[in-house]
Scaffold this active site. Structure first.
Site, PDB file in Angstrom:
ATOM      1  N   HIS A 319       6.740-133.041  43.511  1.00 31.58           N
ATOM      2  CA  HIS A 319       6.300-134.444  43.480  1.00 31.58           C
ATOM      3  C   HIS A 319       6.153-134.936  44.912  1.00 31.58           C
ATOM      4  O   HIS A 319       6.927-134.551  45.793  1.00 31.58           O
ATOM      5  CB  HIS A 319       7.344-135.309  42.756  1.00 31.58           C
ATOM      6  CG  HIS A 319       6.812-136.633  42.310  1.00 31.58           C
ATOM      7  ND1 HIS A 319       6.740-137.712  43.142  1.00 31.58           N
ATOM      8  CD2 HIS A 319       6.290-137.027  41.134  1.00 31.58           C
ATOM      9  CE1 HIS A 319       6.227-138.735  42.484  1.00 31.58           C
ATOM     10  NE2 HIS A 319       5.936-138.346  41.261  1.00 31.58           N
ATOM     11  N   ASP A 377       6.164-134.708  33.941  1.00 32.51           N
ATOM     12  CA  ASP A 377       5.273-133.962  33.039  1.00 32.51           C
ATOM     13  C   ASP A 377       5.894-132.705  32.464  1.00 32.51           C
ATOM     14  O   ASP A 377       5.323-132.091  31.558  1.00 32.51           O
ATOM     15  CB  ASP A 377       3.991-133.597  33.806  1.00 32.51           C
ATOM     16  CG  ASP A 377       3.208-134.853  34.157  1.00 32.51           C
ATOM     17  OD1 ASP A 377       3.124-135.182  35.355  1.00 32.51           O
ATOM     18  OD2 ASP A 377       2.752-135.522  33.221  1.00 32.51           O
TER      19      ASP A 377
END
Ligand code: SDX
Length: 443
Positions: A319, A377
């Protein structure tokens, strides 16, 4: 670069950083701005005017694009708060429309405010009937995200009473219309792709139950919404509602900075979210787990993810901001187990595989050194699959949930007195001036 403090005329201390330019042998003071939380920022708004220099930051890894009061992320600590409330608390105690109100209006609603807001959203879930013909222009096998981009972008052709961005009433109407109509459009995109009739919204159902009803019910028989599924999808919507200045939100902001209408801006956000590096990752995680297939093939894929000559990346890992466990992934991991237990699904192979993959990656030096953890996700796809959604709809659900974040940030941008049209500069590395060569003289 050195830091110093001075008193402003009002007695407040204004800190600066000083930049020394050896070329001009000059020093420049750049103001330091302090927020309520998070790193301080160097205000470079007048850098080019005062020094003749641009900053250079591809991907905006160290650049703040705006001031915002909506969402705070601490990537090192793995903290996510909306208007000061921890995502863990909102996921456990609120529902999606409660979080929508918070994101839009800054406070958790009281009972009267909540009822009025729910009523207003509920009564905007219907689409203009003419839009149903719009769907007929798509191939049945069109990706639902392609349909979302097209239909949402077309809404400004139907809702002329909410496109004047300078009218606060029209802005408010547009934000409510978008939150209310996205689930209807998403469910219609799904129904269209499987050749089933569209199902109209029902005002007696809450937001999550209504979405499940429009997606999974059939005119031929009674459909009872499972409370487990409704709670699970509502929590997934909460976890995806907003996330500071991510790629799709920044797309919405920059589209809105030109004065484009809110429907066009949200269509731009949907397009950006679709990418596998962003909201398309949940679909990509399922595809990746399918490719890995079994635990004994995990080392092969971990090796590929670590090989800088191989474009393969571990989907659902890493991320830009979180250098710790994404707090949403932690909630989703727990929710995934709960949903599978409550639906009586035992030993779901994809979940087993994901958990094994997570353990191996989290103990691998490559991932540890780069602080690559599971993100939102990684577990959402497995939960959505267990709830009966096709993989192609995963990013559509992300878009449904993120609509409130997009419109809340768009609304904040429109009202921000400091906001100007977004227009970054560049470091030009192309050809220097050269004379035109007529066609007959070109080799
Ligand atoms: C979302 O921004 C948001 O807030 C987004 C989001 C939201 O709610 O809006 O949180 C939603 O988009 C979550 C992210 C979903 N995407 C994926 O799961 C796709 C896989 N992840 C990667 O593509 C990547 O981690 C990104 C795009 C998410 C972040 O990329 P960055 O910040 O640009 O990181 P990077 O490319 O600079 O990577 C740093 C290093 C590199 O290695 P080196 O060049 O230093 O050797 O880490 C490596 C990368 O190769 N790396 C990975 C990796 N992610 C980063 N290596 C293998 N697998 C990965 N997943």
């Amino acid at each position: 670069m050195t830091q110093k403090s001075e008193k402003t005329s009002s007695g407040d201390s204004m800190d600066h950083v000083s930049l020394f330019d050896p070329v001009s042998d000059q020093s420049f003071d750049l103001p330091l701005l302090t927020g309520t939380e998070g790193p301080r920022v160097i205000d470079v708004r007048h850098l080019y005017r005062d020094t003749g220099y641009f900053t250079y930051d591809p991907g905006y890894t160290s650049t703040g694009s705006c001031q915002s009061e909506i969402t705070f992320i601490d990537g090192e600590q793995g903290i996510l708060r909306h208007r000061g409330y921890a995502i863990e608390d909102l996921a456990a105690h609120s529902n999606y429309l409660g979080v929508c109100y918070l994101l839009l209006y800054g406070e958790l609603p009281n009972a009267k405010q909540k009822e009025a807001f729910v009523q207003d959203i509920t009564h905007h879930t219907l689409l203009h009937e003419q839009l149903t013909f719009f769907f007929r222009g798509f191939r049945r096998d069109a990706h639902p995200m392609a349909i979302m981009c097209g239909v949402v972008g077309a809404l400004s052709a139907f809702y002329h009473d909410s496109t004047d961005i300078n009218d606060p009433d029209q802005r408010r109407l547009a934000t409510h219309q978008l939150i209310a109509k996205m689930p209807t459009i998403a469910a219609m995109a799904y129904k269209y792709s499987i050749g089933q009739p569209f199902v109209y919204p029902r005002n007696d159902l809450d937001f999550a139950a209504n979405f499940l009803h429009m997606t999974f019910s059939l005119p031929a028989e009674e459909y009872k919404v499972s409370p487990v599924m409704a709670r699970a999808i509502d929590r997934i919507f909460i976890l995806h509602a907003d996330h500071e200045q991510n790629a799709s939100t920044s797309t919405v902001r920059i589209a809105g900075s030109s004065g484009a209408n809110p429907f066009a801006c949200i269509a731009a956000g949907i397009a950006s979210l679709w990418g596998p590096a962003h909201g398309g990752a949940n679909e990509a995680v399922l595809k990746m787990l399918g490719e890995i297939g079994s635990k004994d093939r995990i080392p092969e894929f971990i090796a590929r993810a670590k090989d800088d000559k191989d474009p393969f990346r571990l989907m659902g890992f890493g991320h830009r901001v979180y250098k710790n466990y994404d707090p949403r992934a932690a909630v989703l991991r727990e929710s995934c187990h709960e949903v599978l237990d409550e639906l009586g699904i035992e030993n779901e192979p994809l979940l087993e595989l994901a958990m094994e993959l997570e353990q191996i990656a989290l103990n691998d030096e490559y991932f540890i050194q780069r602080k690559l953890f599971p993100n939102v996700d990684f577990y959402s796809g497995i939960t959505l699959k267990a709830l009966g959604f096709p993989t192609s709809l995963f990013t559509v659900l992300f878009a449904v949930a993120r609509t409130v974040g997009w419109v809340a940030q768009w609304k904040e941008m429109i009202k921000d007195p400091e906001q100007k049209i977004g227009r970054p500069r560049q470091l030009y590395v192309g050809s220097t001036p050269r004379p035109y060569v007529p066609l007959h003289k070109r080799s």
